[in-house]
Design an enzyme around this catalytic site. Structure first.
Site, short mmCIF file in Angstrom:
data_model
loop_
_atom_site.label_atom_id
_atom_site.label_comp_id
_atom_site.label_asym_id
_atom_site.label_seq_id
_atom_site.Cartn_x
_atom_site.Cartn_y
_atom_site.Cartn_z
N TYR A 1 0.85 -1.19 0.00
CA TYR A 1 0.00 0.00 0.00
C TYR A 1 0.89 1.24 0.00
O TYR A 1 1.46 1.63 1.03
CB TYR A 1 -0.95 0.03 1.20
CG TYR A 1 -1.94 -1.12 1.24
CD1 TYR A 1 -2.24 -1.86 0.11
CD2 TYR A 1 -2.60 -1.46 2.42
CE1 TYR A 1 -3.15 -2.92 0.15
CE2 TYR A 1 -3.52 -2.51 2.47
CZ TYR A 1 -3.77 -3.23 1.33
OH TYR A 1 -4.67 -4.26 1.37
N PRO B 1 -16.01 -4.60 2.04
CA PRO B 1 -17.36 -4.96 2.48
C PRO B 1 -18.46 -4.11 1.84
O PRO B 1 -19.60 -4.56 1.74
CB PRO B 1 -17.32 -4.77 4.00
CG PRO B 1 -16.19 -3.82 4.24
CD PRO B 1 -15.18 -4.13 3.18
N ALA C 1 -17.91 -2.99 -1.27
CA ALA C 1 -17.45 -3.08 -2.67
C ALA C 1 -16.73 -1.81 -3.10
O ALA C 1 -16.95 -1.30 -4.20
CB ALA C 1 -18.62 -3.42 -3.60
N GLY C 2 -15.89 -1.33 -2.21
CA GLY C 2 -15.07 -0.16 -2.54
C GLY C 2 -15.89 1.11 -2.75
O GLY C 2 -15.41 2.08 -3.33
N GLY C 3 -17.13 1.11 -2.26
CA GLY C 3 -17.99 2.30 -2.39
C GLY C 3 -19.17 2.07 -3.33
O GLY C 3 -20.12 2.85 -3.33
N LEU C 4 -19.12 0.98 -4.12
CA LEU C 4 -20.23 0.75 -5.07
C LEU C 4 -21.56 0.59 -4.35
O LEU C 4 -22.61 0.93 -4.89
CB LEU C 4 -19.95 -0.52 -5.90
CG LEU C 4 -18.82 -0.42 -6.94
CD1 LEU C 4 -18.54 -1.78 -7.58
CD2 LEU C 4 -19.21 0.58 -8.04
N LEU C 5 -21.53 0.08 -3.10
CA LEU C 5 -22.78 -0.15 -2.37
C LEU C 5 -23.20 1.05 -1.52
O LEU C 5 -24.13 0.98 -0.74
CB LEU C 5 -22.64 -1.40 -1.49
CG LEU C 5 -22.57 -2.72 -2.26
CD1 LEU C 5 -22.03 -3.85 -1.37
CD2 LEU C 5 -23.93 -3.09 -2.84
N GLY D 1 -24.33 3.93 -2.72
CA GLY D 1 -25.40 4.69 -3.36
C GLY D 1 -24.90 5.86 -4.19
O GLY D 1 -25.70 6.57 -4.80
N LYS D 2 -23.58 6.06 -4.26
CA LYS D 2 -23.11 7.22 -5.03
C LYS D 2 -22.84 6.89 -6.50
O LYS D 2 -22.61 7.79 -7.29
CB LYS D 2 -21.88 7.85 -4.36
CG LYS D 2 -20.62 7.03 -4.37
CD LYS D 2 -19.54 7.78 -3.60
CE LYS D 2 -18.25 7.01 -3.51
NZ LYS D 2 -17.26 7.65 -2.66
#
Ligand SMILES: NC(=O)c1ccc[n+]([C@@H]2O[C@H](COP(=O)([O-])OP(=O)(O)OC[C@H]3O[C@@H](n4cnc5c(N)ncnc54)[C@H](OP(=O)(O)O)[C@@H]3O)[C@@H](O)[C@H]2O)c1
Length: 335
Positions: A56, A211, A213-217, A219-220
């Site tokens: 990282y 958890p 999905a990297g922000g996909l879940l 709502g944006k």
């Protein structure tokens, strides 16, 4: 904060693990000052489990994490996980992998950056089937016996590879892996087929990455709309990790949340933490505000009716989108 046993070990870890992947300019740009504020707030909120990796920011995340833990006695209160495997020096052909030459050096480098004399959970970031697992296990076993590592674990391994590792550990009397770190969220439920039942049977802790999905879940990201500016999947290497089938399922998910007045981040994280066999999802805040929002998910109670409805949107054992395969290719093929 709820505490849970890490697999068959006696160690108690918080039900949320703090992911440190965003720290630093070479990562998501979270400044050192903000990163340290997030880490100290997480500790105040009862999180005693941190996850980072040498790759990282090529050491930057470990360095910042070490700085945060070196004050106020924090180091001894946190169960600190890091990882080795990925290439750390483009000019050095052996600066990656699961062989003894690299593992010993990678561990020494991580200890120095983290400003600690031991790593609590040392994880192999990806499997490497071209190297016999007994070479990897013997090098890791030496680190445990030297006191530089407490426990050893894996990330994104297939169930058959973990069975093979247990077989080698038993045959050669070597310390065994105790924890696996897989991708797991509503969009990607592949581990329910084999890996989760395997982990429950053989006493592995399970610490899912991504958890939400990297922000996909969150709502944006919406079907047919441009990706939000500054978000992780706006552009670059991650931009192809969503697709229309995933976004269509997400639209159904957002409607489900709206009808029940759930924040989509809270539900996705609470769902992941509530799955049988899961120890601690690894959250990935980029800002303090995102951390505060993740923390609220622990107040949400999921009903049986919620679970049933969710299974009709994201069927058990399936993978709605190809967003991981696009970038991780062969590394996740066997899951
Ligand atoms: N073993 C592995 O191969 C592997 C791979 C990946 C991650 N990990 C570990 O797992 C940890 C978590 O992974 P992850 O970062 O993918 O987890 P995640 O929690 O699924 O996604 C985190 C990202 O979602 C976005 N987000 C968070 N809260 C939000 C909110 N309230 N509203 C809108 N967007 C929000 C942020 O991205 P933006 O704001 O930038 O859009 C944030 O960085 C990492 O830190 C790392 O320790 C391991």
């Amino acid at each position: 904060m709820e505490l849970r046993s890490l697999g068959r070990t006696g160690v108690q870890v918080s039900a949320l693990c703090l992911g440190c992947m965003n720290w630093g300019d070479n990562n998501s740009g979270t400044s050192e000052e903000d990163s340290i504020e997030i880490m100290h707030r997480a500790i105040d909120a009862g999180i005693n489990f941190f996850d980072t990796a040498d790759i990282y920011g090529r050491g930057e995340s470990e360095t910042i994490t070490g700085n945060a833990l070196s004050v106020d006695g924090h180091r001894d209160r946190v169960f600190l996980a890091t990882k080795f495997f990925n290439k750390m020096d483009e000019g050095a052909p052996n600066s990656w992998g699961g062989h003894r030459f690299h593992i010993i050096k990678a561990c020494e480098d991580s200890l120095r950056r983290l400003q600690t004399d031991h790593i609590d959970l040392y994880q192999m970031h990806r499997p490497q089937p071209t190297i016999p697992i007994d070479e990897t296990l013997r090098a890791l076993d030496d680190l445990v016996r030297q006191g530089k590592v407490r426990y050893i674990g894996t990330s994104t391994f297939g169930a058959w590879q973990l069975v093979e590792s247990l077989w080698a550990s038993k045959e050669l009397s070597l310390n065994r892996f105790v924890c696996e770190q897989p991708p797991y969220n509503l969009l990607d439920r592949r581990i329910e087929r084999e890996l989760l039942p395997f982990c429950q049977t053989y006493g592995f802790g399970v610490i899912p990455w991504a958890p939400i999905a990297g922000g996909l879940l969150s709502g944006k990201y919406r079907l047919g709309q441009p990706r939000p500016e500054g978000a992780r999947y706006e552009k670059g290497a991650f931009a192809n990790r969503d697709n229309d089938s995933a976004l269509a399922a997400i639209e159904l998910y957002l409607k489900f949340c709206e009808e029940r007045e759930y924040d989509p981040v809270h539900f996705a994280l609470a769902w992941c933490a509530a799955q049988s066999g899961v120890t601690s999802p690894i959250i990935g805040p980029r800002t303090l505000g995102q951390l505060e929002n993740y923390l609220k998910s622990m107040q949400l109670t999921i009903t049986v009716e919620d679970m049933t409805k969710i299974d009709s949107i994201f069927p058990p054992g399936t993978h709605v989108s190809n967003y991981y395969n696009a970038n991780f290719g062969p590394n996740t093929r066997w899951m």
